[in-house]
Design a protein around this motif. Sequence first.
Motif, PDB file in Angstrom:
ATOM      1  N   VAL A 102     -10.279   4.320 -40.863  1.00  0.00           N
ATOM      2  CA  VAL A 102     -10.033   5.407 -39.955  1.00  0.00           C
ATOM      3  C   VAL A 102     -10.540   4.946 -38.559  1.00  0.00           C
ATOM      4  O   VAL A 102      -9.753   4.899 -37.607  1.00  0.00           O
ATOM      5  N   VAL A 103     -11.615   4.158 -38.412  1.00  0.00           N
ATOM      6  CA  VAL A 103     -12.091   3.629 -37.122  1.00  0.00           C
ATOM      7  C   VAL A 103     -11.476   2.639 -37.083  1.00  0.00           C
ATOM      8  O   VAL A 103     -10.859   2.361 -35.501  1.00  0.00           O
ATOM      9  N   LEU A 104     -10.924   1.608 -38.055  1.00  0.00           N
ATOM     10  CA  LEU A 104      -9.967   0.652 -37.657  1.00  0.00           C
ATOM     11  C   LEU A 104      -8.626   0.888 -36.789  1.00  0.00           C
ATOM     12  O   LEU A 104      -8.363   0.497 -35.915  1.00  0.00           O
ATOM     13  N   THR A 105      -8.083   1.911 -37.586  1.00  0.00           N
ATOM     14  CA  THR A 105      -6.789   2.462 -37.139  1.00  0.00           C
ATOM     15  C   THR A 105      -7.064   3.063 -35.756  1.00  0.00           C
ATOM     16  O   THR A 105      -6.167   2.938 -34.813  1.00  0.00           O
ATOM     17  N   ALA A 106      -7.947   3.885 -35.502  1.00  0.00           N
ATOM     18  CA  ALA A 106      -8.230   4.443 -34.163  1.00  0.00           C
ATOM     19  C   ALA A 106      -8.528   3.647 -33.151  1.00  0.00           C
ATOM     20  O   ALA A 106      -8.085   4.075 -32.134  1.00  0.00           O
ATOM     21  N   SER A 107      -9.318   2.587 -33.260  1.00  0.00           N
ATOM     22  CA  SER A 107      -9.666   1.615 -32.334  1.00  0.00           C
ATOM     23  C   SER A 107      -8.388   0.915 -31.850  1.00  0.00           C
ATOM     24  O   SER A 107      -8.324   0.525 -30.802  1.00  0.00           O
ATOM     25  N   LEU A 124      -8.230  -9.668 -38.298  1.00  0.00           N
ATOM     26  CA  LEU A 124      -9.634  -9.229 -38.678  1.00  0.00           C
ATOM     27  C   LEU A 124     -10.000  -9.956 -39.993  1.00  0.00           C
ATOM     28  O   LEU A 124     -10.879 -10.276 -40.055  1.00  0.00           O
ATOM     29  N   LEU A 125      -8.951 -10.087 -40.897  1.00  0.00           N
ATOM     30  CA  LEU A 125      -9.441 -10.686 -42.268  1.00  0.00           C
ATOM     31  C   LEU A 125      -9.563 -12.225 -42.091  1.00  0.00           C
ATOM     32  O   LEU A 125     -10.295 -12.736 -42.880  1.00  0.00           O
ATOM     33  N   HIS A 126      -9.213 -12.746 -40.897  1.00  0.00           N
ATOM     34  CA  HIS A 126      -9.586 -14.185 -40.588  1.00  0.00           C
ATOM     35  C   HIS A 126     -10.854 -14.255 -39.752  1.00  0.00           C
ATOM     36  O   HIS A 126     -11.045 -15.511 -39.010  1.00  0.00           O
ATOM     37  N   GLN A 157     -11.082  -2.535 -28.020  1.00  0.00           N
ATOM     38  CA  GLN A 157     -10.624  -1.992 -29.316  1.00  0.00           C
ATOM     39  C   GLN A 157     -11.620  -2.935 -30.183  1.00  0.00           C
ATOM     40  O   GLN A 157     -12.209  -2.142 -31.253  1.00  0.00           O
ATOM     41  N   ALA A 158     -12.048  -4.164 -29.896  1.00  0.00           N
ATOM     42  CA  ALA A 158     -13.129  -4.547 -30.842  1.00  0.00           C
ATOM     43  C   ALA A 158     -14.328  -4.039 -30.546  1.00  0.00           C
ATOM     44  O   ALA A 158     -15.084  -3.790 -31.390  1.00  0.00           O
ATOM     45  N   MET A 159     -14.755  -3.732 -29.283  1.00  0.00           N
ATOM     46  CA  MET A 159     -16.022  -2.951 -29.131  1.00  0.00           C
ATOM     47  C   MET A 159     -16.191  -1.672 -30.153  1.00  0.00           C
ATOM     48  O   MET A 159     -17.136  -1.181 -30.212  1.00  0.00           O
ATOM     49  N   VAL A 160     -14.970  -0.649 -29.893  1.00  0.00           N
ATOM     50  CA  VAL A 160     -15.020   0.364 -30.528  1.00  0.00           C
ATOM     51  C   VAL A 160     -15.134   0.039 -31.802  1.00  0.00           C
ATOM     52  O   VAL A 160     -16.019   0.996 -32.653  1.00  0.00           O
ATOM     53  N   LEU A 161     -14.473  -0.900 -32.480  1.00  0.00           N
ATOM     54  CA  LEU A 161     -14.610  -1.256 -33.813  1.00  0.00           C
ATOM     55  C   LEU A 161     -16.103  -1.318 -34.244  1.00  0.00           C
ATOM     56  O   LEU A 161     -16.543  -0.952 -35.162  1.00  0.00           O
ATOM     57  N   ILE A 162     -16.511  -2.315 -33.505  1.00  0.00           N
ATOM     58  CA  ILE A 162     -17.967  -2.907 -33.768  1.00  0.00           C
ATOM     59  C   ILE A 162     -18.880  -1.633 -33.648  1.00  0.00           C
ATOM     60  O   ILE A 162     -19.778  -1.351 -34.805  1.00  0.00           O
ATOM     61  N   LEU A 163     -19.085  -0.637 -32.662  1.00  0.00           N
ATOM     62  CA  LEU A 163     -19.956   0.481 -32.512  1.00  0.00           C
ATOM     63  C   LEU A 163     -19.750   1.455 -33.606  1.00  0.00           C
ATOM     64  O   LEU A 163     -20.397   1.805 -34.112  1.00  0.00           O
ATOM     65  N   GLY A 164     -18.385   1.740 -33.932  1.00  0.00           N
ATOM     66  CA  GLY A 164     -17.954   2.354 -34.873  1.00  0.00           C
ATOM     67  C   GLY A 164     -18.599   2.061 -36.508  1.00  0.00           C
ATOM     68  O   GLY A 164     -19.272   2.816 -37.235  1.00  0.00           O
ATOM     69  N   THR A 165     -18.353   0.802 -36.571  1.00  0.00           N
ATOM     70  CA  THR A 165     -18.876   0.075 -37.796  1.00  0.00           C
ATOM     71  C   THR A 165     -20.181   0.143 -37.811  1.00  0.00           C
ATOM     72  O   THR A 165     -20.874   0.371 -38.934  1.00  0.00           O
ATOM     73  N   THR A 166     -20.960  -0.050 -36.743  1.00  0.00           N
ATOM     74  CA  THR A 166     -22.252  -0.183 -36.707  1.00  0.00           C
ATOM     75  C   THR A 166     -22.989   1.375 -37.226  1.00  0.00           C
ATOM     76  O   THR A 166     -24.100   1.556 -37.852  1.00  0.00           O
ATOM     77  N   VAL A 167     -22.297   2.200 -36.543  1.00  0.00           N
ATOM     78  CA  VAL A 167     -22.778   3.729 -36.752  1.00  0.00           C
ATOM     79  C   VAL A 167     -22.543   4.073 -38.259  1.00  0.00           C
ATOM     80  O   VAL A 167     -23.493   4.691 -38.792  1.00  0.00           O
TER      81      VAL A 167
END
Length: 328
Positions: free
Chosen positions: A34-39, A88-90, A295-305
């Motif tokens: 969800v975070v990945l798609t939203a970011s 992202l996979l790479h 989008q990368a920062m949103v993804l990183i912050l969301g993943t960290t949370v």
Amino acid sequence: MTGGPVRSAPRFPRHPWTVFLGRRAARLAVSLGVVLTASFAMVRLVPGDPVRAALGIDASPALVAARRHQLGLDQPFPSQYRHYLDGLLHGDLGTSLVTGTPVAELVRTRLPATLQIALLAFLVTLAVALPGGLLAAVHTRDGRHPRTELAFTAVTAGLAGVPDFVLAAGLTALLAVGLRLLPVAGTAGAGSLVLPVVALSLAPTAVLVRIVRVEALKVLAEDYMRTARGKRLSPARRYLRHAAPNMAAASLTVAGSLLPAMIAGTVLVEKVFAWPGIGSAMAQSVVAQDYPVVQAMVLILGTTVLLAGLLVDVLLALLDPRTAIREM
């Protein structure tokens, strides 16, 4: 005599910890999706042309079109999304439209700074709120010192309701500009950590210390605490050996729920104090319409949370194994 259908025992008994960790991992995977798609989607729904913003208003239409083709922004949305997932996979988070710097390099240099102040703020919150709430409960139990209780409630309620960026601005004006005790901004030594950490931890500390006091009052009213007082055990033994462990699980549950909010709160605090972390980079990139960085920062912050929440769940299950058993 007939009865209902008999349920056979599972062929392979499930261990509670296996079930617990499996469900938490599945929940994490769904949340990450969800975070990945939203970011990815959110930055493309914002009005404006990031390529035009990066190249400037004087850039020719041909140059803008060529840049959009190079970045794949002229492709349909599903194609862009597949390209994003493949990157992202790479390990490719994209390239900044403004600076041309790989976003992965930006994350590598800035994420430690964000984690530094977030984790320090969390430790400060625990170090102040846990003993502070216990002391407040001991001092005000059974209706003692009502004025102290009123002052405690008023102060903590006031601090808990103040936004992080307001606290940051107020602390800067008082301690950095007015009294000149601490650096205004930047990373000039250990002193520069004080204001960001205090700004991040003050409101969560006020919330947690109130919860800890309530939990401690419940524990102090239990029969085993009356027995401990009747045996004339020392206050240190009563409170540290008997009271603290029994209120730890509930208090840490609340503390764990505060950690993700503290990580997210670094965005505004870093901006106020010019702290070189993920949050300040994201704020700058939003203004510059640098979509790959945002989008990368949103993804990183969301993943960290999400990872912080998973870690808290596991720690709480270690403290109270019944949590894992209830997952069966």
